[in-house]
Design a protein around this motif. Structure first.
Motif, PDB file in Angstrom:
ATOM      1  N   SER A  15       0.833  -1.199   0.000  1.00 30.73           N
ATOM      2  CA  SER A  15       0.000   0.000   0.000  1.00 30.73           C
ATOM      3  C   SER A  15       0.872   1.255   0.000  1.00 30.73           C
ATOM      4  O   SER A  15       0.585   2.222  -0.721  1.00 30.73           O
ATOM      5  N   ALA A  16       1.929   1.249   0.798  1.00 28.82           N
ATOM      6  CA  ALA A  16       2.830   2.408   0.848  1.00 28.82           C
ATOM      7  C   ALA A  16       3.503   2.623  -0.509  1.00 28.82           C
ATOM      8  O   ALA A  16       3.639   3.763  -0.968  1.00 28.82           O
ATOM      9  N   TRP A  17       3.912   1.541  -1.156  1.00 24.52           N
ATOM     10  CA  TRP A  17       4.518   1.660  -2.496  1.00 24.52           C
ATOM     11  C   TRP A  17       3.517   2.249  -3.489  1.00 24.52           C
ATOM     12  O   TRP A  17       3.853   3.154  -4.258  1.00 24.52           O
ATOM     13  N   ALA A  18       2.314   1.712  -3.468  1.00 23.14           N
ATOM     14  CA  ALA A  18       1.284   2.198  -4.403  1.00 23.14           C
ATOM     15  C   ALA A  18       0.993   3.675  -4.160  1.00 23.14           C
ATOM     16  O   ALA A  18       0.940   4.477  -5.101  1.00 23.14           O
ATOM     17  N   MET A  19       0.822   4.043  -2.909  1.00 30.25           N
ATOM     18  CA  MET A  19       0.494   5.427  -2.601  1.00 30.25           C
ATOM     19  C   MET A  19       1.649   6.374  -2.910  1.00 30.25           C
ATOM     20  O   MET A  19       1.428   7.510  -3.350  1.00 30.25           O
ATOM     21  N   ALA A  20       2.876   5.922  -2.702  1.00 31.09           N
ATOM     22  CA  ALA A  20       4.027   6.764  -3.040  1.00 31.09           C
ATOM     23  C   ALA A  20       4.062   7.032  -4.540  1.00 31.09           C
ATOM     24  O   ALA A  20       4.268   8.182  -4.973  1.00 31.09           O
ATOM     25  N   LEU A  21       3.845   6.003  -5.330  1.00 32.31           N
ATOM     26  CA  LEU A  21       3.836   6.182  -6.790  1.00 32.31           C
ATOM     27  C   LEU A  21       2.673   7.067  -7.230  1.00 32.31           C
ATOM     28  O   LEU A  21       2.824   7.920  -8.117  1.00 32.31           O
ATOM     29  N   GLY A  61      -5.469   1.103  -7.130  1.00 31.17           N
ATOM     30  CA  GLY A  61      -4.254   0.474  -6.608  1.00 31.17           C
ATOM     31  C   GLY A  61      -4.526  -0.480  -5.474  1.00 31.17           C
ATOM     32  O   GLY A  61      -4.003  -1.604  -5.448  1.00 31.17           O
ATOM     33  N   HIS A  62      -5.367  -0.076  -4.545  1.00 25.85           N
ATOM     34  CA  HIS A  62      -5.648  -0.950  -3.401  1.00 25.85           C
ATOM     35  C   HIS A  62      -6.506  -2.153  -3.794  1.00 25.85           C
ATOM     36  O   HIS A  62      -6.342  -3.239  -3.225  1.00 25.85           O
ATOM     37  N   VAL A  63      -7.384  -1.982  -4.746  1.00 30.40           N
ATOM     38  CA  VAL A  63      -8.145  -3.129  -5.238  1.00 30.40           C
ATOM     39  C   VAL A  63      -7.205  -4.141  -5.894  1.00 30.40           C
ATOM     40  O   VAL A  63      -7.304  -5.349  -5.656  1.00 30.40           O
ATOM     41  N   LEU A  64      -6.281  -3.651  -6.709  1.00 30.59           N
ATOM     42  CA  LEU A  64      -5.318  -4.551  -7.356  1.00 30.59           C
ATOM     43  C   LEU A  64      -4.437  -5.264  -6.333  1.00 30.59           C
ATOM     44  O   LEU A  64      -4.152  -6.463  -6.469  1.00 30.59           O
ATOM     45  N   MET A 121       4.138  16.959  -0.431  1.00 32.15           N
ATOM     46  CA  MET A 121       5.454  16.399  -0.105  1.00 32.15           C
ATOM     47  C   MET A 121       5.443  15.691   1.249  1.00 32.15           C
ATOM     48  O   MET A 121       6.139  14.690   1.425  1.00 32.15           O
ATOM     49  N   SER A 122       4.661  16.188   2.189  1.00 31.15           N
ATOM     50  CA  SER A 122       4.600  15.522   3.489  1.00 31.15           C
ATOM     51  C   SER A 122       3.963  14.139   3.359  1.00 31.15           C
ATOM     52  O   SER A 122       4.403  13.184   4.001  1.00 31.15           O
ATOM     53  N   GLN A 123       2.938  14.037   2.515  1.00 28.90           N
ATOM     54  CA  GLN A 123       2.324  12.721   2.287  1.00 28.90           C
ATOM     55  C   GLN A 123       3.302  11.783   1.584  1.00 28.90           C
ATOM     56  O   GLN A 123       3.418  10.613   1.942  1.00 28.90           O
ATOM     57  N   LEU A 124       3.989  12.300   0.585  1.00 23.51           N
ATOM     58  CA  LEU A 124       4.983  11.485  -0.122  1.00 23.51           C
ATOM     59  C   LEU A 124       6.076  11.036   0.849  1.00 23.51           C
ATOM     60  O   LEU A 124       6.495   9.873   0.826  1.00 23.51           O
ATOM     61  N   ALA A 125       6.514  11.940   1.711  1.00 26.16           N
ATOM     62  CA  ALA A 125       7.555  11.593   2.685  1.00 26.16           C
ATOM     63  C   ALA A 125       7.072  10.516   3.650  1.00 26.16           C
ATOM     64  O   ALA A 125       7.845   9.641   4.047  1.00 26.16           O
TER      65      ALA A 125
END
Length: 140
Positions: A7-13, A58-61, A123-127
């Protein structure tokens, strides 16, 4: 790799794609002006819709790829990683907003203030997602 790490990978992308989208639109709008383009509600709404739709997809996949992990609760390690990543995110958000406000005190450019503060939020969310990935990968 756990569901939470995926999930973190998907959300970062997704966040990277959203950031690139938003600032490319702002840059294109600003190209014809002699100043930074003002914030436009449809662009902000489009950014939010893109993030939400891509997050759902992304989360469904991720859930379809391994359904047994989809309903996993966060264990103690996951909670600690989320808390530490959230702390980093908060610091980055604070620094970004203070920088935006400080810049406003010297330039009095409300458009720049909005885009800088909104960028700090992005940027804070990405971080946060990047920190989660580092903590998961680092064996924290």
């Amino acid at each position: 790799m756990s569901f939470h790490e995926k999930s973190a990978w998907a959300m970062a992308l997704i966040m990277v794609a959203g950031i690139l989208y938003y600032f490319s639109v702002v840059a294109d709008m600003s190209a014809g002006l002699d100043q930074l383009a003002p914030p436009v509600l449809p662009v902000v709404v489009a950014y939010i819709v893109v993030i939400v739709v891509l997050s759902i997809i992304g989360h469904v996949l991720i859930a379809i790829s391994k359904p047994s992990e989809a309903n996993d609760m966060m264990d103690e390690r996951d909670k600690l990683i989320a808390a530490r990543a959230g702390n980093i995110s908060g610091v980055i958000l604070g620094i970004g907003v203070i920088a935006a406000l400080g810049n406003y005190l010297f330039n009095y450019d409300g458009n720049l203030l909005f885009h800088t503060a909104f960028g700090a939020l992005m940027m804070s969310q990405l971080a946060e997602y990047a920190a989660r990935i580092v903590y998961y990968r680092g064996g924290f």
